[in-house]
Design a protein around this motif. Structure first.
Motif, mmCIF file in Angstrom:
data_model
loop_
_atom_site.group_PDB
_atom_site.id
_atom_site.type_symbol
_atom_site.label_atom_id
_atom_site.label_comp_id
_atom_site.label_asym_id
_atom_site.label_seq_id
_atom_site.Cartn_x
_atom_site.Cartn_y
_atom_site.Cartn_z
ATOM 1 N N SER A 110 0.540 -1.448 -0.195
ATOM 2 C CA SER A 110 0.007 0.142 0.290
ATOM 3 C C SER A 110 0.823 1.107 -0.024
ATOM 4 O O SER A 110 2.175 1.218 -0.056
ATOM 5 C CB SER A 110 -0.718 -0.420 1.208
ATOM 6 O OG SER A 110 -0.161 0.343 2.241
ATOM 7 N N GLY A 111 -0.246 2.152 -0.053
ATOM 8 C CA GLY A 111 1.171 3.903 -0.405
ATOM 9 C C GLY A 111 1.489 3.572 1.009
ATOM 10 O O GLY A 111 2.541 4.260 1.150
ATOM 11 N N SER A 112 1.475 3.746 2.082
ATOM 12 C CA SER A 112 1.625 4.786 3.561
ATOM 13 C C SER A 112 3.204 2.983 3.796
ATOM 14 O O SER A 112 3.659 3.663 4.135
ATOM 15 C CB SER A 112 0.504 3.846 4.782
ATOM 16 O OG SER A 112 -0.344 4.464 4.221
ATOM 17 N N VAL A 115 5.826 3.773 2.091
ATOM 18 C CA VAL A 115 6.810 5.452 3.214
ATOM 19 C C VAL A 115 7.468 5.125 3.645
ATOM 20 O O VAL A 115 8.228 5.937 4.211
ATOM 21 C CB VAL A 115 5.238 6.394 2.891
ATOM 22 C CG1 VAL A 115 5.924 7.895 4.199
ATOM 23 C CG2 VAL A 115 4.971 7.804 1.820
ATOM 24 N N TYR A 144 0.649 15.009 3.239
ATOM 25 C CA TYR A 144 -0.413 13.965 3.880
ATOM 26 C C TYR A 144 0.606 12.594 3.119
ATOM 27 O O TYR A 144 1.254 12.456 1.735
ATOM 28 C CB TYR A 144 -2.010 13.999 2.920
ATOM 29 C CG TYR A 144 -1.764 12.673 3.354
ATOM 30 C CD1 TYR A 144 -3.099 12.368 4.728
ATOM 31 C CD2 TYR A 144 -2.223 11.475 2.832
ATOM 32 C CE1 TYR A 144 -2.917 10.670 4.693
ATOM 33 C CE2 TYR A 144 -2.969 10.263 2.658
ATOM 34 C CZ TYR A 144 -2.834 9.831 4.490
ATOM 35 O OH TYR A 144 -4.125 8.524 4.250
ATOM 36 N N HIS A 145 0.828 11.523 4.034
ATOM 37 C CA HIS A 145 2.089 10.947 4.085
ATOM 38 C C HIS A 145 1.442 9.511 4.398
ATOM 39 O O HIS A 145 2.622 8.078 3.393
ATOM 40 C CB HIS A 145 3.418 11.127 3.597
ATOM 41 C CG HIS A 145 4.448 11.933 3.759
ATOM 42 N ND1 HIS A 145 4.433 12.434 1.884
ATOM 43 C CD2 HIS A 145 4.309 13.426 3.724
ATOM 44 C CE1 HIS A 145 4.927 13.543 1.596
ATOM 45 N NE2 HIS A 145 4.908 14.385 2.221
ATOM 46 N N GLY A 146 0.250 9.649 4.653
ATOM 47 C CA GLY A 146 -0.705 8.056 4.437
ATOM 48 C C GLY A 146 -0.532 8.183 5.958
ATOM 49 O O GLY A 146 -0.398 9.239 7.127
ATOM 50 N N GLU A 204 5.477 15.962 -1.569
ATOM 51 C CA GLU A 204 3.957 16.155 -2.944
ATOM 52 C C GLU A 204 4.490 16.747 -4.265
ATOM 53 O O GLU A 204 3.816 18.001 -4.078
ATOM 54 C CB GLU A 204 2.615 15.799 -2.237
ATOM 55 C CG GLU A 204 2.156 14.778 -1.307
ATOM 56 C CD GLU A 204 1.188 15.581 -0.186
ATOM 57 O OE1 GLU A 204 1.721 16.195 0.654
ATOM 58 O OE2 GLU A 204 0.394 15.197 -0.761
ATOM 59 N N ASP A 238 6.812 11.903 -2.446
ATOM 60 C CA ASP A 238 5.473 11.103 -2.688
ATOM 61 C C ASP A 238 4.839 11.464 -3.643
ATOM 62 O O ASP A 238 3.882 12.063 -3.814
ATOM 63 C CB ASP A 238 5.600 11.204 -1.471
ATOM 64 C CG ASP A 238 3.881 10.167 -1.435
ATOM 65 O OD1 ASP A 238 3.022 9.689 -1.905
ATOM 66 O OD2 ASP A 238 3.542 10.419 -0.141
ATOM 67 N N ILE A 240 2.543 9.367 -4.855
ATOM 68 C CA ILE A 240 1.325 8.141 -4.433
ATOM 69 C C ILE A 240 -0.059 9.221 -5.654
ATOM 70 O O ILE A 240 -0.807 8.162 -6.239
ATOM 71 C CB ILE A 240 1.327 7.507 -2.663
ATOM 72 C CG1 ILE A 240 2.283 6.720 -2.689
ATOM 73 C CG2 ILE A 240 -0.403 7.457 -2.866
ATOM 74 C CD1 ILE A 240 2.603 6.434 -1.389
ATOM 75 N N ALA A 241 0.233 10.316 -4.727
ATOM 76 C CA ALA A 241 -1.354 10.542 -6.022
ATOM 77 C C ALA A 241 -0.886 11.489 -7.103
ATOM 78 O O ALA A 241 -1.937 10.919 -7.872
ATOM 79 C CB ALA A 241 -1.579 11.671 -4.759
ATOM 80 N N LYS A 267 -1.302 4.227 -5.710
ATOM 81 C CA LYS A 267 -2.512 4.587 -6.387
ATOM 82 C C LYS A 267 -3.069 3.902 -7.390
ATOM 83 O O LYS A 267 -3.298 3.093 -7.565
ATOM 84 C CB LYS A 267 -2.892 6.439 -6.037
ATOM 85 C CG LYS A 267 -3.676 6.427 -4.261
ATOM 86 C CD LYS A 267 -4.058 7.713 -4.564
ATOM 87 C CE LYS A 267 -5.015 7.775 -3.082
ATOM 88 N NZ LYS A 267 -3.542 8.070 -1.460
#
Ligand SMILES: *Cc1c(COP(=O)(O)O)cnc(C)c1O
Length: 422
Positions: A110-112, A115, A144-146, A204, A238, A240-241, A267
């Motif tokens: 998962s993304g978290s 990280v 926001y990183h998770g 991000e 990051d 991820i998004a 994601k």
């Protein structure tokens, strides 16, 4: 113990949800292309792409076929001591897509977790380079990183959803993004003063997501790269998004023309099919772990890492990025979103309408009666989930113009009959 009045409803402890007061969740039974079908037979245009992930629309036939084939052949196998073609192929493709020597792919689930792995890589890197005190990180306001505990420590502490946890969360450094001289100097000072304890800077690039849907420019990202270099700390992007086309480029770092030392992707990696993320390191980081001593290895290995079904979905998604102009579609969506959402500017309490790539954000002073607003969108046939002080859309990158117009019209109509003043 089940809640006496509604035992069924409380069997699931729902995310970001006050279980006592929240309305019942919407039951979805299927999803095709750009629409969700509810249990009572309604069709909703999806403005969320399921938290930025469903970049080619739901149940894309090429992805379904690829995952089905993989399901019959090898749904899963452990990754310790074993490899498989879908993972090998995906890693090679990601390395080819990413700039410079970002080519060492660690699979996470998962993304978290991606990280967390980046944090462990950075701390481990400095230990192996003779700087064992570099164990802390710097991240930016509105980050926001998770949601896992390490990743939580990187979120903006003022605005995070993690205020409950106090000293259970690692203390990190936080400061504003270096958008101008004053904030650049502030960042420069923190890095210069604390470089002996800072392992890396998390960022991000271009768009901060769940921390407030805020944008910054490439020059800001370039300043961060420059200051990381000057102070010899690692830069961790990051994406991820933002990765896989969302901002109108394949990766935001492409627009910024910088190369981070580590990048996290998640994601849209599997086009929203399965949970998977990756942490990709440059050779300098990877090489620090390369030795004759088994104790120098990176000690991490999620049970379901590199799951073959997820790799098959990701490979099929990469095929679609190669075959279809998804990234250009995302870039072209920016102007369409601007045009479609422009009438929102005149609504009472709207602070700003901003768009980048396939991201449209209407920032307001306040979102009162959030549940009622969400229901109003459902009643007009669209699925959106406003939060904080934003109504936003992040649809599939290939959403047809007619549906995009319907989404924008629904937002304008629903918001026009309401006030968003503080
Ligand atoms: C969603 C997100 C994460 C966390 O990913 P999960 O898969 O939900 O754990 C981390 N960073 C950013 C920028 C995100 O948008």
């Amino acid at each position: 113990m089940p809640h006496p009045s509604s035992p069924d409803r409380n069997a699931i402890w729902r995310p970001y949800c006050q279980m006592k007061t929240a309305p019942a969740p919407l039951e979805i039974v299927s999803a095709n292309d750009f629409e969700l079908t509810t249990a009572d037979g309604r069709k909703l245009i999806d403005g969320m792409a399921s938290w930025w992930s469903v970049c080619h629309g739901y149940a894309h036939p090429h992805i379904v076929e690829s995952v089905n084939k993989q399901l019959e052949r090898l749904p899963h196998v452990m990754f310790g001591g074993i490899t498989h073609e879908p993972a090998e192929r995906l890693a090679a493709r990601l390395a080819a897509m990413l700039p410079a020597d970002l080519k060492h792919v660690f699979f996470a689930d998962s993304g978290s977790v991606a990280v967390e792995v980046a944090m462990k890589m950075a701390i481990g890197y400095w230990r192996r380079r003779g700087r064992p005190n570099r164990q802390r990180f710097l991240s930016f306001d509105h980050a926001y990183h998770g949601d896992t505990t390490g990743a939580m420590s990187l979120c903006d502490p003022q605005r995070s959803m993690h205020a409950d946890y106090g000293n259970a969360i690692l203390k990190q450094w936080h400061c504003p993004l270096p958008k101008d001289d004053a904030s650049e100097n502030a960042l420069s000072e923190i890095l210069a003063r604390h470089r002996d304890e800072i392992a890396g800077v998390f960022l991000e690039p271009l768009v901060q997501g769940a921390g407030g849907m805020r944008f910054h420019d490439a020059a800001t990202v370039q300043r961060i790269r420059k200051l990381c270099d000057a102070n010899e700390v690692l830069m961790i992007a990051d994406e991820i998004a933002t990765g896989f086309g969302r901002t109108g480029a394949m990766f935001a770092i492409d627009t910024c023309e910088i190369v981070p030392d580590i990048i996290c992707l998640g994601k849209a990696l599997t086009a929203g099919t399965m949970s998977m993320a990756v942490t990709v390191a440059r050779s300098e980081v990877f090489d620090a772990f390369w030795s004759d001593d088994p104790g120098d290895a990176l000690m991490h290995g999620p049970t379901f890492m590199a799951n073959p079904l997820a790799c098959a979905a990701a490979n099929a998604s990469m095929d679609l990025f190669e075959r279809e102009p998804q990234v250009r579609r995302a870039a072209d969506m920016e102007a369409k979103l601007f045009a479609g959402l422009a009438p929102c500017r005149d609504i009472s309490g709207v602070v700003e309408v901003r768009c980048r790539g396939a991201i449209g954000v209407i920032q307001v002073e306040a979102l009162p009666r959030l549940d009622e607003l969400r229901q109003a969108f459902v009643d007009t046939g669209v699925w959106l989930r406003p939060f904080g002080d934003c109504v936003y859309i992040t649809p599939p990158l290939n959403l047809p113009d007619t549906l995009l117009e319907r989404l924008c019209d629904a937002i304008v109509n629903v918001m026009s009959s309401r006030r968003f003043t503080a």
